[in-house]
Design a protein around this motif. Structure first.
Motif, PDB file in Angstrom:
ATOM      1  N   VAL A 157       0.738  -1.273  -0.073  1.00 22.07           N
ATOM      2  CA  VAL A 157      -0.065  -0.015   0.137  1.00 22.07           C
ATOM      3  C   VAL A 157       1.112   1.322   0.001  1.00 22.07           C
ATOM      4  N   GLY A 171       1.218   5.574  -0.618  1.00 22.65           N
ATOM      5  CA  GLY A 171       0.874   6.883  -0.488  1.00 22.65           C
ATOM      6  C   GLY A 171       2.044   7.734  -0.974  1.00 22.65           C
ATOM      7  N   LEU A 172       1.556   8.700  -2.116  1.00 21.17           N
ATOM      8  CA  LEU A 172       2.670   9.773  -2.163  1.00 21.17           C
ATOM      9  C   LEU A 172       2.091  11.209  -1.885  1.00 21.17           C
ATOM     10  N   GLU A 173       3.045  11.913  -1.490  1.00 21.89           N
ATOM     11  CA  GLU A 173       2.892  13.360  -1.209  1.00 21.89           C
ATOM     12  C   GLU A 173       3.949  14.044  -2.040  1.00 21.89           C
ATOM     13  N   VAL A 181      -1.456  14.813  -2.615  1.00 19.47           N
ATOM     14  CA  VAL A 181      -1.472  14.158  -1.733  1.00 19.47           C
ATOM     15  C   VAL A 181      -2.560  12.883  -2.150  1.00 19.47           C
ATOM     16  N   THR A 182      -2.011  11.561  -2.408  1.00 19.24           N
ATOM     17  CA  THR A 182      -2.959  10.675  -2.971  1.00 19.24           C
ATOM     18  C   THR A 182      -3.996  10.190  -1.694  1.00 19.24           C
ATOM     19  N   LEU A 206      -6.237   7.694   0.642  1.00 18.82           N
ATOM     20  CA  LEU A 206      -6.148   6.099   1.070  1.00 18.82           C
ATOM     21  C   LEU A 206      -7.505   5.846   1.821  1.00 18.82           C
ATOM     22  N   ASN A 239       4.912   6.937   1.476  1.00 15.67           N
ATOM     23  CA  ASN A 239       4.534   6.398   2.464  1.00 15.67           C
ATOM     24  C   ASN A 239       4.185   4.834   2.171  1.00 15.67           C
ATOM     25  N   SER A 282       3.207   0.718   3.499  1.00 14.74           N
ATOM     26  CA  SER A 282       2.999   0.014   4.495  1.00 14.74           C
ATOM     27  C   SER A 282       2.780  -1.494   3.586  1.00 14.74           C
ATOM     28  N   ARG A 329      -2.240  -1.558   7.530  1.00 12.73           N
ATOM     29  CA  ARG A 329      -1.168  -1.240   8.711  1.00 12.73           C
ATOM     30  C   ARG A 329      -0.464  -0.205   8.622  1.00 12.73           C
ATOM     31  N   ARG A 335       2.341   2.541   8.354  1.00  7.37           N
ATOM     32  CA  ARG A 335       3.011   2.857   7.296  1.00  7.37           C
ATOM     33  C   ARG A 335       4.267   3.746   7.796  1.00  7.37           C
ATOM     34  N   GLU A 360       7.348   6.797   6.388  1.00  5.31           N
ATOM     35  CA  GLU A 360       7.363   7.805   5.276  1.00  5.31           C
ATOM     36  C   GLU A 360       8.723   8.229   5.043  1.00  5.31           C
TER      37      GLU A 360
HETATM   38  P1  ADP Z   1       0.435  12.754   7.057  1.00  2.00           P
HETATM   39  O1  ADP Z   1      -0.215  14.279   6.743  1.00  2.00           O
HETATM   40  O2  ADP Z   1       0.667  12.576   8.470  1.00  2.00           O
HETATM   41  O3  ADP Z   1       1.589  12.771   6.503  1.00  2.00           O
HETATM   42  P2  ADP Z   1      -1.838  11.554   5.791  1.00  2.00           P
HETATM   43  O4  ADP Z   1      -2.857  10.972   6.397  1.00  2.00           O
HETATM   44  O5  ADP Z   1      -1.922  12.992   5.240  1.00  2.00           O
HETATM   45  O6  ADP Z   1      -0.654  11.766   6.923  1.00  2.00           O
HETATM   46  O7  ADP Z   1      -1.233  10.460   4.586  1.00  2.00           O
HETATM   47  C1  ADP Z   1      -0.012  10.884   3.902  1.00  2.00           C
HETATM   48  C2  ADP Z   1      -0.072   9.699   2.953  1.00  2.00           C
HETATM   49  O8  ADP Z   1       0.087   8.703   3.448  1.00  2.00           O
HETATM   50  C3  ADP Z   1      -1.283  10.057   1.910  1.00  2.00           C
HETATM   51  O9  ADP Z   1      -0.758   9.696   0.427  1.00  2.00           O
HETATM   52  C4  ADP Z   1      -1.845   8.552   2.564  1.00  2.00           C
HETATM   53  O10 ADP Z   1      -2.661   7.960   1.526  1.00  2.00           O
HETATM   54  C5  ADP Z   1      -0.796   7.643   2.823  1.00  2.00           C
HETATM   55  N1  ADP Z   1      -1.347   6.781   3.712  1.00  2.00           N
HETATM   56  C6  ADP Z   1      -2.093   7.025   4.974  1.00  2.00           C
HETATM   57  N2  ADP Z   1      -2.015   5.762   5.484  1.00  2.00           N
HETATM   58  C7  ADP Z   1      -1.220   4.671   5.031  1.00  2.00           C
HETATM   59  C8  ADP Z   1      -1.100   3.455   5.037  1.00  2.00           C
HETATM   60  N3  ADP Z   1      -1.471   2.540   6.092  1.00  2.00           N
HETATM   61  N4  ADP Z   1      -0.323   2.708   4.169  1.00  2.00           N
HETATM   62  C9  ADP Z   1       0.433   3.472   2.902  1.00  2.00           C
HETATM   63  N5  ADP Z   1      -0.118   4.743   3.058  1.00  2.00           N
HETATM   64  C10 ADP Z   1      -0.687   5.370   3.841  1.00  2.00           C
END
Ligand code: ADP
Ligand code: MG
Length: 506
Positions: A14, A16-18, A167-168, A170, A218, A220, A230, A232, A234
């Motif tokens: 899984v 997630g990209l910022e 931000v993608t 999830l 990000n 996981s 689960r 993740r 970063e």
């Molecule tokens: P933060 O602002 O604390 O960095 P966010 O909730 O905005 O956290 O999420 C940042 C990125 O991490 C988003 O792209 C989100 O999709 C991704 N993300 C959140 N939870 C998970 C997870 N369990 N596994 C992988 N990516 C995740």
């Protein structure tokens, strides 16, 4: 589905990209100083008083940067917030003398809300990747630690240049929703798609090598079929596809090993080590910074009118997703359409080659994908120029390929001859495909008389094969075709040969 084999079970990823893209604009997000900070410009020459937090200086929001954000938001199929706010994200570091970064607070609607982009999934089918938000914020200065043995330097030219952070999303409440990035390849296709959308719109150069696009990654893992996400980690500030892929793979394996030995993954911020492709903890979860966002009293809430959004919408060019749909309409497969829209340069080349003859599309696509893309290390696909060291830098133009394809369709040459002409062009042979065909006598023989004679000769020379064919061994047809082609120096039209052979052998 992309999975990684563990000791007892398979794991899925899984991701997630910022992603920060640097917004193209003449001036900075909150000042009139030039936003051009390229390395050839002397340090600290593109800096206004407010960029370096001189007392009493007030930020003024750059309307053009706001329009750029809206444009990108529309390109991401996203909702544009009619009202959003700016806040101060507190941190102390010499790259931002204010002591805070002006950004948009995470708990309130940012300028760009929920959206999606379409990529090609690992199964070759279109896949939607959901976007959670995109917000505007100011970039920081560049610190230089390698100029002097005991001193660090700071160049404020980049300070306050506009960034858009995408931000993608999830859907943590619904772990069955698979509209997220789930493999290193999908990550790359997602970032390429973001890059092409940004470029098509003129919003950003989105160039990772130049630093105008960077990503926090990000990651996981979860056992295949598991119904929950689960913890993740970063990994911050990644600037190449290769490194991001390697960081994802390393981080996924590290997490799997922790789970398989009975441990727990901690939600840490990781650092990627380029030298050996590993990650290491940069900041433990317990030490996470508290940014204490608070509203910036110097900036009014940002209000965007419906007219502004519609005005920008009406000037949107065709984006990659629409281009793909157009190609599928021309009869291309989803896979081919995806390959040909990997960059605007490629799709423009393809469009030029097809010209006003849609019937060429499939063949042009085949030639581009199987011949030009097959050797990406040698080919600058945009210009179809050989860039390898031995390369002779012959440019194949879209018109050249169109002519070649038309010659095949008109039965002037066969596929084998076309390939020879193509290779000759790549090798630097001058002239158009027609001229090359003439020069090397590569006219296809469609004159049935000549082919018939060759067929008769082959049949007469191989009586036992003829016997076998007639008694049911029809697989021998290929043998006869091959011999007739040989006899005609590869110039016969294969379908005519087939037809005549079948006739005479029956
Ligand atoms: P933060 O602002 O604390 O960095 P966010 O909730 O905005 O956290 O999420 C940042 C990125 O991490 C988003 O792209 C989100 O999709 C991704 N993300 C959140 N939870 C998970 C997870 N369990 N596994 C992988 N990516 C995740
Ligand atoms: Mg984050």
């Amino acid at each position: 589905m992309f999975t990684i084999k563990g000791k007892t079970t398979d794991w899925e990823l899984v991701i997630g990209l910022e992603t920060h893209i640097e917004v193209l604009s003449n001036s900075k997000l909150f000042s009139g100083a030039s936003a051009d900070y390229n390395p050839s410009i002397s340090p600290n020459t593109q800096v206004s008083m407010v960029d370096v937090a001189m007392p009493g200086m007030l930020p003024v929001l750059n309307e053009y940067c706001v329009e750029q954000a809206i444009r990108m938001g529309l390109g991401l199929n996203a909702e544009i917030s009619r009202k959003s706010k700016f806040a101060r994200k507190q941190y102390f570091y010499p790259d931002l003398p204010q002591g805070y970064q002006i950004s948009q607070p995470p708990e309130e609607p940012p300028i760009v809300g929920r959206g999606w982009v379409e990529i090609m999934g690992d199964d070759g089918k279109p896949k939607k990747i959901l976007i959670e938000r995109a917000h505007l914020e100011q970039d920081a200065a560049k610190l230089k630690h390698d100029i002097h043995p005991t001193k660090s330097f700071v160049d404020f030219n980049r300070t306050s240049v506009a960034l858009l952070e995408i931000v993608t999303y999830l859907d943590t409440k619904n772990p069955d929703n698979t509209s997220y990035i789930s493999s290193p390849d999908e990550m790359e296709r997602y970032l390429r798609e973001i890059r092409e959308i940004a470029r098509a719109l003129g919003v950003s150069k989105a160039n990772m090598e130049e630093g105008s696009m960077r990503s926090d990654v990000n990651v996981s893992v979860r056992p295949v079929g598991s119904k929950e996400f689960r913890t993740r980690t970063e990994t911050k500030n990644m600037v190449s596809f290769k490194f991001i892929k390697s960081a994802i793979e390393y981080e996924a394996r590290r997490q799997i090993e922790i789970y398989e030995s009975g441990g727990k993954v901690s939600q840490d911020t990781m650092h990627y080590n380029q030298e050996d492709g590993t990650t290491s903890v940069a900041r433990k979860k317990e030490d996470a910074l508290d940014y204490r966002y608070f509203p910036d009293p110097d900036l009014l809430p940002l209000e965007i009118s419906e007219e502004t959004i519609e005005r920008i919408r009406s000037t949107m060019p065709e984006l990659p997703a629409a281009t793909r749909a157009r190609y599928i309409n021309l009869g291309l497969s989803e896979y081919d359409a995806a390959r040909l829209t990997e960059s605007t340069d490629i799709s423009k080349w393809f469009d030029a080659a097809v010209g006003d003859k849609p019937e060429r599309a499939k063949q042009i696509a085949n030639w581009m994908i199987s011949e030009l893309f097959a050797h990406p290390e040698n080919w600058d696909v945009k210009n179809a120029v050989d860039t390898s060291e031995q390369g002779t830098a012959r440019i194949i133009t879209p018109e050249n390929l169109a002519e070649l394809v038309d010659m095949i369709s008109a039965s002037e040459i066969n596929g084998k001859q076309a390939k020879e002409i193509f290779i000759k062009m790549l090798d630097g042979e001058s002239g158009t495909p027609k001229e090359i065909a003439d020069r090397f006598g590569m006219k296809q023989i469609t004159d049935t008389g000549a082919i018939e004679k060759a067929v008769d000769d082959v049949i007469n020379a191989n009586p036992s094969q003829v016997e076998q064919y007639k008694s049911g061994k029809v697989g021998l047809l290929g043998f006869f075709v091959g011999n007739v082609m040989k006899a005609t120096g590869g110039k016969a039209n294969p379908s005519v040969v087939n037809e005549i052979l079948k006739q005479k052998l029956s």
